[in-house]
Design a protein around this motif. Structure first.
Motif, PDB file in Angstrom:
ATOM      1  N   GLY A 171     -33.992  25.453  50.399  1.00 57.23           N
ATOM      2  CA  GLY A 171     -34.900  24.213  50.832  1.00 57.23           C
ATOM      3  C   GLY A 171     -36.002  23.664  49.778  1.00 57.23           C
ATOM      4  N   ASN A 172     -36.015  24.437  48.629  1.00 56.65           N
ATOM      5  CA  ASN A 172     -36.961  24.174  47.742  1.00 56.65           C
ATOM      6  C   ASN A 172     -36.691  22.697  47.005  1.00 56.65           C
ATOM      7  N   ASP A 173     -37.401  21.846  46.747  1.00 56.16           N
ATOM      8  CA  ASP A 173     -37.092  20.410  46.414  1.00 56.16           C
ATOM      9  C   ASP A 173     -37.171  20.269  45.079  1.00 56.16           C
ATOM     10  N   ARG A 174     -37.274  21.159  44.322  1.00 51.77           N
ATOM     11  CA  ARG A 174     -37.033  21.087  42.847  1.00 51.77           C
ATOM     12  C   ARG A 174     -36.219  22.143  42.067  1.00 51.77           C
ATOM     13  N   MET A 175     -35.262  21.568  41.281  1.00 56.62           N
ATOM     14  CA  MET A 175     -34.309  22.171  40.639  1.00 56.62           C
ATOM     15  C   MET A 175     -34.327  21.944  39.009  1.00 56.62           C
ATOM     16  N   SER A 176     -33.955  22.682  38.269  1.00 55.54           N
ATOM     17  CA  SER A 176     -33.797  22.448  36.913  1.00 55.54           C
ATOM     18  C   SER A 176     -32.407  22.253  36.513  1.00 55.54           C
ATOM     19  N   TYR A 177     -32.288  21.884  35.462  1.00 55.47           N
ATOM     20  CA  TYR A 177     -30.667  21.420  35.129  1.00 55.47           C
ATOM     21  C   TYR A 177     -30.556  21.540  33.589  1.00 55.47           C
ATOM     22  N   ALA A 178     -29.330  21.621  33.315  1.00 56.76           N
ATOM     23  CA  ALA A 178     -28.624  21.537  32.072  1.00 56.76           C
ATOM     24  C   ALA A 178     -27.287  20.816  32.300  1.00 56.76           C
ATOM     25  N   THR A 179     -26.746  20.413  31.023  1.00 57.90           N
ATOM     26  CA  THR A 179     -25.612  19.404  31.210  1.00 57.90           C
ATOM     27  C   THR A 179     -24.718  20.018  29.959  1.00 57.90           C
ATOM     28  N   THR A 199     -20.537  17.638  33.189  1.00 59.53           N
ATOM     29  CA  THR A 199     -20.797  18.763  34.310  1.00 59.53           C
ATOM     30  C   THR A 199     -22.384  19.128  34.118  1.00 59.53           C
ATOM     31  N   VAL A 200     -23.134  19.019  35.508  1.00 63.59           N
ATOM     32  CA  VAL A 200     -24.521  19.303  35.424  1.00 63.59           C
ATOM     33  C   VAL A 200     -24.741  20.640  36.207  1.00 63.59           C
ATOM     34  N   PHE A 201     -25.187  21.536  35.652  1.00 65.16           N
ATOM     35  CA  PHE A 201     -25.698  22.831  36.225  1.00 65.16           C
ATOM     36  C   PHE A 201     -27.163  22.904  36.475  1.00 65.16           C
ATOM     37  N   TYR A 202     -27.298  23.053  37.912  1.00 68.03           N
ATOM     38  CA  TYR A 202     -28.653  23.081  38.493  1.00 68.03           C
ATOM     39  C   TYR A 202     -28.995  24.511  38.922  1.00 68.03           C
ATOM     40  N   THR A 203     -30.516  24.594  38.612  1.00 69.93           N
ATOM     41  CA  THR A 203     -30.717  26.221  38.991  1.00 69.93           C
ATOM     42  C   THR A 203     -32.224  25.803  39.786  1.00 69.93           C
ATOM     43  N   LYS A 255     -27.843  28.629  41.765  1.00 73.22           N
ATOM     44  CA  LYS A 255     -27.476  27.981  40.930  1.00 73.22           C
ATOM     45  C   LYS A 255     -26.098  27.105  41.402  1.00 73.22           C
ATOM     46  N   GLU A 256     -25.879  25.974  41.260  1.00 72.22           N
ATOM     47  CA  GLU A 256     -24.859  25.105  41.582  1.00 72.22           C
ATOM     48  C   GLU A 256     -24.521  24.059  40.508  1.00 72.22           C
ATOM     49  N   THR A 257     -23.328  23.545  40.692  1.00 72.05           N
ATOM     50  CA  THR A 257     -22.657  22.498  39.613  1.00 72.05           C
ATOM     51  C   THR A 257     -22.357  21.307  40.161  1.00 72.05           C
ATOM     52  N   GLU A 258     -22.318  20.144  39.440  1.00 71.41           N
ATOM     53  CA  GLU A 258     -21.900  18.812  40.019  1.00 71.41           C
ATOM     54  C   GLU A 258     -21.127  18.389  38.893  1.00 71.41           C
TER      55      GLU A 258
END
Length: 118
Positions: free
Chosen positions: A83-91, A102-106, A113-116
């Motif tokens: 439920g944290n409202d901050r994630m870092s990302y890499a594409t 593809t966006v990788f969120y952490t 980790k999740e992807t979009e």
């Protein structure tokens, strides 16, 4: 036999001025341009020095890697796990060029980790 037109270091052909190749056969070096042969003994005192620089990991950089530092830019995105409202990302561009990246969120808190596919 005519006198050499070029006076050069042993890495260059003294007849045509071309760069000489590395030893091809034991005992001789042959110029690619003019086919002049040189005895390998002429190259005994040539030395090459190479320096290879590696990244060094110190205890300070190791703390940043395994600590609470984000893995990249931080965006407001809710983590589905904690439920944290901050994630870092890499594409990354994993699919063909005419499709989105593809966006990788952490998660910055629990490291989930999740992807979009955008």
């Amino acid at each position: 036999m005519s006198e050499s037109l070029f006076k050069a270091a042993t890495a260059f052909c003294t007849k045509c001025g071309s760069i000489l190749p590395l030893l091809q056969e034991f005992g001789s070096v042959k110029c690619y341009s003019c086919s002049a042969d040189y005895n390998a003994d002429n190259f005994n005192n040539i030395k090459f020095n190479y320096t290879v620089h590696f990244n060094t990991v110190t205890s300070a950089t190791l703390e940043n890697i395994v600590g609470n530092e984000p893995d990249g830019p931080v965006v407001e995105r809710k983590c589905p796990k904690c439920g944290n409202d901050r994630m870092s990302y890499a594409t990354l561009q994993l699919r063909s060029a005419d499709e989105g990246q593809t966006v990788f969120y952490t998660c910055t808190k629990c490291k989930y980790k999740e992807t979009e596919n955008s």
